[in-house]
Design an enzyme around this catalytic site. Structure first.
Site, PDB file in Angstrom:
ATOM      1  N   GLY A  44       0.558  -1.110  -0.123  1.00 55.05           N
ATOM      2  CA  GLY A  44      -0.207   0.274  -0.023  1.00 55.05           C
ATOM      3  C   GLY A  44       0.844   0.775  -0.287  1.00 55.05           C
ATOM      4  O   GLY A  44       1.935   1.362   0.613  1.00 55.05           O
ATOM      5  N   GLN A  49       3.472   9.833   1.197  1.00 55.99           N
ATOM      6  CA  GLN A  49       4.309   9.100   0.620  1.00 55.99           C
ATOM      7  C   GLN A  49       5.423   9.220  -0.130  1.00 55.99           C
ATOM      8  O   GLN A  49       6.242   8.920   0.103  1.00 55.99           O
ATOM      9  CB  GLN A  49       4.401   7.834   1.262  1.00 55.99           C
ATOM     10  CG  GLN A  49       3.773   6.977   2.276  1.00 55.99           C
ATOM     11  CD  GLN A  49       3.544   5.909   2.514  1.00 55.99           C
ATOM     12  OE1 GLN A  49       2.241   5.305   2.736  1.00 55.99           O
ATOM     13  NE2 GLN A  49       4.670   5.334   3.196  1.00 55.99           N
ATOM     14  N   CYS A  98       6.113  -0.064   6.878  1.00 56.59           N
ATOM     15  CA  CYS A  98       6.102   0.572   6.205  1.00 56.59           C
ATOM     16  C   CYS A  98       7.283   1.601   5.197  1.00 56.59           C
ATOM     17  O   CYS A  98       8.133   1.668   6.236  1.00 56.59           O
ATOM     18  CB  CYS A  98       5.720   2.528   6.927  1.00 56.59           C
ATOM     19  SG  CYS A  98       5.322   3.718   6.112  1.00 56.59           S
ATOM     20  N   LEU A  99       7.300   1.747   3.521  1.00 58.47           N
ATOM     21  CA  LEU A  99       8.237   2.183   2.778  1.00 58.47           C
ATOM     22  C   LEU A  99       8.229   3.889   3.171  1.00 58.47           C
ATOM     23  O   LEU A  99       9.341   3.958   3.571  1.00 58.47           O
ATOM     24  CB  LEU A  99       8.214   2.295   1.869  1.00 58.47           C
ATOM     25  CG  LEU A  99       7.236   1.127   0.917  1.00 58.47           C
ATOM     26  CD1 LEU A  99       6.457   1.610  -0.036  1.00 58.47           C
ATOM     27  CD2 LEU A  99       7.999   0.264   0.292  1.00 58.47           C
ATOM     28  N   HIS A 140      -3.798   0.899   7.783  1.00 60.42           N
ATOM     29  CA  HIS A 140      -2.479   1.908   8.200  1.00 60.42           C
ATOM     30  C   HIS A 140      -2.234   2.927   6.926  1.00 60.42           C
ATOM     31  O   HIS A 140      -2.104   4.098   7.160  1.00 60.42           O
ATOM     32  CB  HIS A 140      -1.592   0.686   7.235  1.00 60.42           C
ATOM     33  CG  HIS A 140      -0.020   0.767   7.452  1.00 60.42           C
ATOM     34  ND1 HIS A 140       1.158   0.705   8.339  1.00 60.42           N
ATOM     35  CD2 HIS A 140       0.535   1.736   6.233  1.00 60.42           C
ATOM     36  CE1 HIS A 140       2.011   1.426   7.633  1.00 60.42           C
ATOM     37  NE2 HIS A 140       2.073   2.137   6.769  1.00 60.42           N
ATOM     38  N   GLU A 141      -3.026   2.776   5.578  1.00 64.21           N
ATOM     39  CA  GLU A 141      -2.983   3.971   4.296  1.00 64.21           C
ATOM     40  C   GLU A 141      -3.488   5.302   4.934  1.00 64.21           C
ATOM     41  O   GLU A 141      -3.364   5.841   4.320  1.00 64.21           O
ATOM     42  CB  GLU A 141      -3.287   2.788   3.625  1.00 64.21           C
ATOM     43  CG  GLU A 141      -2.072   1.946   2.398  1.00 64.21           C
ATOM     44  CD  GLU A 141      -1.079   1.780   2.982  1.00 64.21           C
ATOM     45  OE1 GLU A 141      -0.663   3.121   2.820  1.00 64.21           O
ATOM     46  OE2 GLU A 141      -0.034   1.157   2.780  1.00 64.21           O
ATOM     47  N   HIS A 144      -2.516   8.275   6.768  1.00 63.89           N
ATOM     48  CA  HIS A 144      -1.298   8.553   6.557  1.00 63.89           C
ATOM     49  C   HIS A 144      -2.317   9.800   6.138  1.00 63.89           C
ATOM     50  O   HIS A 144      -1.598  10.651   6.272  1.00 63.89           O
ATOM     51  CB  HIS A 144      -0.481   8.149   4.902  1.00 63.89           C
ATOM     52  CG  HIS A 144       0.579   7.190   5.965  1.00 63.89           C
ATOM     53  ND1 HIS A 144       1.795   6.865   5.915  1.00 63.89           N
ATOM     54  CD2 HIS A 144       0.651   5.184   5.668  1.00 63.89           C
ATOM     55  CE1 HIS A 144       2.546   6.741   6.632  1.00 63.89           C
ATOM     56  NE2 HIS A 144       1.989   5.124   5.904  1.00 63.89           N
TER      57      HIS A 144
HETATM   58 NI    NI Z   1       2.641   3.161   5.801  1.00 63.17          NI
END
Ligand code: NI
Length: 173
Positions: A44, A49, A98-99, A140-141, A144
């Site tokens: 995701g 991000q 997480c990226l 999670h997304e 953000h």
């Molecule tokens: Ni993330």
């Protein structure tokens, strides 16, 4: 492939703005976000991000990686202005990464299921019921978009450990 913003970039802590109109610019950004997500082997990715403070998310929990470590498209989901409209009482605990928090993982508690209302790639209103990995990924997304990282949902001690490790890898570059 877009540049990834990592902790502690300020854009990750901001509340993202609503998308007013789904046009070709928005679709182009969604396509680029998806490619960026596949390139970095994520399931995701949220617009903040990649440094864009807009309420947009891409998710693919069905992608597969081949023997060369290349990810292929599974069932990509494009979510614009997503909103959780129902959460299960049942909770689950699982390891997340997480990226934007590179190479770190921690256990996070989430709702086992969530129902999300959103606008799709073509500007149509949709609803999706997330279960299992999709439920965790949606939560999670969507976090953000409100400036929340998964490390904000773990104990202070674990968070400090992760931040310490991050600052070590970042300063070694
Ligand atoms: Ni993330």
């Amino acid at each position: 492939v877009l540049k990834l913003y990592t902790y502690p970039e300020p854009v990750l802590k901001k509340t993202a703005q609503k998308v007013e109109k789904v046009d070709d610019d928005i679709r182009q950004l969604l396509d680029d976000m998806l490619e960026t997500m596949y390139a970095d082997a994520g399931v995701g990715l949220a617009a903040p991000q990649v440094g864009v403070s807009k309420r947009m998310v891409v998710i693919d929990v069905e992608q597969e990686d081949d023997e060369n470590g290349h990810f292929t498209k599974g069932n990509p989901l494009f979510l614009i202005n997503p909103e959780i409209i129902w959460r299960s009482d049942e909770m689950v605990c699982g390891e997340e990464g997480c990226l934007s928090v590179p190479k770190q993982r921690a256990e996070v508690e989430r709702h086992a299921q969530v129902r999300v209302h959103y606008t799709d790639y073509n500007g149509k209103e949709q609803e999706i019921l997330g279960d299992g990995l999709l439920s965790v990924c949606l939560q999670h997304e969507l976090d953000h978009l409100d400036g929340i990282l998964y490390i904000d949902r773990i104990s202070r001690l674990k968070r400090q450990m992760i931040i310490k490790k991050l600052s070590k890898t970042q300063s070694s570059h």
